[in-house]
Design an enzyme around this catalytic site. Structure first.
Site, PDB file in Angstrom:
ATOM      1  N   LYS A   1      47.801  29.162   9.344  1.00 24.62           N
ATOM      2  CA  LYS A   1      48.465  30.338   9.924  1.00 24.62           C
ATOM      3  C   LYS A   1      47.764  30.742  11.210  1.00 24.62           C
ATOM      4  CE  LYS A   1      45.924  33.553   6.909  1.00 24.62           C
ATOM      5  NZ  LYS A   1      46.025  34.868   6.299  1.00 24.62           N
TER       6      LYS A   1
ATOM      7  N   ARG B   1      47.396  43.984  -1.446  1.00 23.43           N
ATOM      8  CA  ARG B   1      48.131  43.666  -0.214  1.00 23.43           C
ATOM      9  C   ARG B   1      49.590  43.388  -0.571  1.00 23.43           C
ATOM     10  NH1 ARG B   1      45.436  39.244   3.832  1.00 23.43           N
ATOM     11  NH2 ARG B   1      46.044  37.813   2.176  1.00 23.43           N
TER      12      ARG B   1
ATOM     13  N   HIS C   1      45.122  36.195  -4.631  1.00 22.89           N
ATOM     14  CA  HIS C   1      44.158  36.094  -3.526  1.00 22.89           C
ATOM     15  C   HIS C   1      42.973  37.008  -3.807  1.00 22.89           C
ATOM     16  CE1 HIS C   1      42.837  34.991   0.432  1.00 22.89           C
ATOM     17  NE2 HIS C   1      42.941  36.206   0.931  1.00 22.89           N
TER      18      HIS C   1
ATOM     19  N   ARG D   1      43.324  26.933  -1.535  1.00 26.45           N
ATOM     20  CA  ARG D   1      43.811  27.192  -0.173  1.00 26.45           C
ATOM     21  C   ARG D   1      42.605  27.278   0.763  1.00 26.45           C
ATOM     22  NH1 ARG D   1      46.201  31.181  -3.322  1.00 26.45           N
ATOM     23  NH2 ARG D   1      44.923  32.744  -2.265  1.00 26.45           N
TER      24      ARG D   1
ATOM     25  N   TYR E   1      33.479  45.617  38.374  1.00 33.39           N
ATOM     26  CA  TYR E   1      34.071  46.961  38.313  1.00 33.39           C
ATOM     27  C   TYR E   1      33.024  47.998  37.946  1.00 33.39           C
ATOM     28  CZ  TYR E   1      38.871  45.277  38.655  1.00 33.39           C
ATOM     29  OH  TYR E   1      40.042  44.728  39.099  1.00 33.39           O
TER      30      TYR E   1
ATOM     31  N   CYS F   1      36.145  41.215  33.810  1.00 32.53           N
ATOM     32  CA  CYS F   1      37.444  41.588  34.397  1.00 32.53           C
ATOM     33  C   CYS F   1      38.565  40.976  33.551  1.00 32.53           C
ATOM     34  CB  CYS F   1      37.569  41.060  35.815  1.00 32.53           C
ATOM     35  SG  CYS F   1      36.160  41.389  36.871  1.00 32.53           S
ATOM     36  N   MET F   2      39.805  41.212  33.969  1.00 30.81           N
ATOM     37  CA  MET F   2      40.946  40.692  33.211  1.00 30.81           C
ATOM     38  C   MET F   2      40.958  39.162  33.187  1.00 30.81           C
ATOM     39  SD  MET F   2      45.013  41.398  33.774  1.00 30.81           S
ATOM     40  CE  MET F   2      44.972  43.154  33.580  1.00 30.81           C
ATOM     41  N   ASP F   3      40.629  38.541  34.321  1.00 25.72           N
ATOM     42  CA  ASP F   3      40.771  37.080  34.429  1.00 25.72           C
ATOM     43  C   ASP F   3      39.481  36.369  34.845  1.00 25.72           C
ATOM     44  OD1 ASP F   3      43.706  37.673  34.418  1.00 25.72           O
ATOM     45  OD2 ASP F   3      43.172  38.479  36.383  1.00 25.72           O
TER      46      ASP F   3
HETATM   47  N1  PMH Z   1      45.082  32.346   1.169  1.00 24.54           N
HETATM   48  C1  PMH Z   1      45.510  33.508   1.697  1.00 24.54           C
HETATM   49  C2  PMH Z   1      46.613  34.240   1.007  1.00 24.54           C
HETATM   50  C3  PMH Z   1      44.918  34.025   2.844  1.00 24.54           C
HETATM   51  O1  PMH Z   1      45.368  35.175   3.346  1.00 24.54           O
HETATM   52  C4  PMH Z   1      43.860  33.295   3.456  1.00 24.54           C
HETATM   53  C5  PMH Z   1      43.142  33.792   4.674  1.00 24.54           C
HETATM   54  C6  PMH Z   1      43.448  32.085   2.894  1.00 24.54           C
HETATM   55  C7  PMH Z   1      44.079  31.656   1.731  1.00 24.54           C
HETATM   56  C8  PMH Z   1      42.355  31.240   3.454  1.00 24.54           C
HETATM   57  O2  PMH Z   1      41.133  31.901   3.374  1.00 24.54           O
HETATM   58  P1  PMH Z   1      39.819  31.256   4.014  1.00 24.54           P
HETATM   59  O3  PMH Z   1      40.086  31.152   5.480  1.00 24.54           O
HETATM   60  O4  PMH Z   1      38.747  32.252   3.705  1.00 24.54           O
HETATM   61  O5  PMH Z   1      39.625  29.937   3.388  1.00 24.54           O
HETATM   62  N2  PMH Z   1      43.522  35.058   5.102  1.00 24.54           N
HETATM   63  C9  PMH Z   1      42.780  35.864   5.904  1.00 24.54           C
HETATM   64  C10 PMH Z   1      43.211  37.126   6.268  1.00 24.54           C
HETATM   65  O6  PMH Z   1      44.361  37.632   5.896  1.00 24.54           O
HETATM   66  N3  PMH Z   1      42.313  37.717   7.011  1.00 24.54           N
HETATM   67  O7  PMH Z   1      41.294  36.878   7.139  1.00 24.54           O
HETATM   68  C11 PMH Z   1      41.569  35.718   6.478  1.00 24.54           C
END
Ligand code: PMH
Length: 395
Positions: free
Chosen positions: A43, A140, A170, A223, A269, A315-317
């Site tokens: 993600k 969540r 999770h 995961r 700046y 700065c910005m860039d």
């Molecule tokens: N599964 C879920 C539902 C997650 O949100 C995340 C990471 C992972 C697995 C993977 O976790 P890891 O990177 O610690 O292995 N999610 C997030 C989050 O929402 N903010 O920081 C990490």
């Protein structure tokens, strides 16, 4: 923005070492029972590393599924030709269930109303794979109530257009020293699993920290996000599980201007920096609009393998660096990563910003091109901006 197939013209880039991604995933897999499936979490553009390239590397290294936060991210991977199973971990609107089904994208579900609305949108020939999300204490998304979970399972099993593919939760503290809250979440998950009339294909609850620390939380899939990128989820995990991970992300730039300033001259700046003596000052083409934010004022960078401090406000860039002496314009500067004997880790930047390492590669924005190093595919062994131009012009 896609930089892989065209040159770019700025002297700042992120380099992603895909071999490190594969290497990390292989090490993690060695720690797991052979039958445990790895879900590679890609993600947020693979935590800023580049979704498609990382997905490919992860799949080659043995990941069975990919996970993203939003349907949009899954569709982007499909557009780029990824055919592997993809799970959307976040919420998806029920009216988009058909789109997910058509693209063979699995969705996370935790509400009865959602299933009913999705059922009304699906055509008789559709098949939508679903993972039920149980909230065991993260607070969540997820179904909290056992009776509601039973109803969700019944609804899924009663409609052949749904495939009950997975169930998961999770953890919120798997990376922390005290295991008590983790253990309570795990126990609740096990209790919830016992309410199901049958087990789906995938049962998963571990993130990187839980996968590395707690075999009892493996079930049949884990995961993996942060560890795949070569970063430890926390110092606790780093000390406890001495897995030699390789950071895949590095950030580079070049001196685009070098000048000698006399003592007492101002830089940046607010005229906030004043030279203490005659000083060599260099300018780098990266700034807060790239995610190299103003709080990084004073951070050191690597030039010719040695540390040099950023001076004045960012700065910005652009930002400015105090050089040890005259340095050739065009000299490569490493802001994150290794250079010669020097190294600036993602953790060093996270500490400076008083945040976690996860945030750093995500922070470096899409204006900074990602280039990829992959020893197995010499064709994409793209190490410098010049190389990418050569590769491109050869076509
Ligand atoms: N599964 C879920 C539902 C997650 O949100 C995340 C990471 C992972 C697995 C993977 O976790 P890891 O990177 O610690 O292995 N999610 C997030 C989050 O929402 N903010 O920081 C990490």
């Amino acid at each position: 923005m896609e930089y892989e197939n065209r040159p770019f013209y700025r002297d700042t880039w992120v380099e992603i070492d895909l071999d490190s991604i594969s290497w990390n995933l292989a090490r993690i897999k060695q720690q797991l029972p052979a039958e445990t499936a790895v879900i590679a979490v890609v993600k947020a553009n693979a935590y800023g590393h580049g979704d498609y390239r990382v997905a490919e590397a992860a799949l080659k290294a043995g990941a069975s599924l990919l996970a993203v936060a939003f349907l949009d991210e899954a569709l982007t991977l499909r557009d780029k030709g990824i055919q592997a199973p993809i799970l959307v971990l976040g919420a998806t609107r029920a009216r988009d269930a058909r789109l997910a089904a058509v693209h063979h994208i699995s969705l996370t579900v935790y509400e009865q109303e959602w299933l009913e609305e999705a059922a009304a949108c699906l055509q008789p020939e559709d098949r939508l794979a679903v993972h039920l999300k149980v909230d065991t204490g993260m607070g969540r998304i997820g179904v909290r109530d056992g009776a509601e979970l039973i109803v969700l399972e019944q609804l899924l099993r009663a409609d052949s257009r749904f495939e009950f593919e997975g169930v998961y939760t999770h953890f919120s503290t798997a990376d922390e020293p005290d295991p008590a809250y983790f253990e309570a979440q795990l126990a609740l998950f096990q209790e919830r699993l016992s309410l199901l009339s049958g087990k789906p294909k995938y049962i998963h609850c571990s993130n990187s920290a839980a996968a590395l620390r707690y075999p009892a939380a493996h079930f049949n899939a884990v995961r993996i996000g942060i560890a795949m990128y070569g970063l430890a989820p926390s110092s606790t995990v780093e000390q406890e599980v001495p897995l030699p991970l390789r950071e895949a992300f590095s950030l580079h730039s070049r001196l685009i201007h070098v000048k000698k300033l006399p003592k007492g001259e101002k830089v940046g700046y607010g005229a906030a920096y004043e030279t203490a003596e005659e000083e060599w000052i260099g300018t780098l083409p990266i700034g807060y609009a790239d995610g190299w934010i103003r709080r990084l004022q004073g951070q050191e960078v690597l030039i010719n393998g040695r540390r040099a401090p950023l001076v004045g406000k960012i700065c910005m860039d652009q930002c400015m660096v105090r050089l040890p002496g005259y340095t050739e314009p065009g000299t490569e500067v490493t802001l994150i990563g290794g250079q010669g004997a020097g190294r600036i880790s993602v953790n060093e930047i996270a500490d400076k910003l008083e945040t976690i390492n996860y945030e750093i590669p995500c922070l470096i924005g899409s204006r900074v091109p990602r280039i990829y190093k992959n020893a197995n595919e010499p064709g994409c062994m793209i190490c410098t901006p010049e190389d990418i131009i050569l590769v491109d012009s050869a076509h």
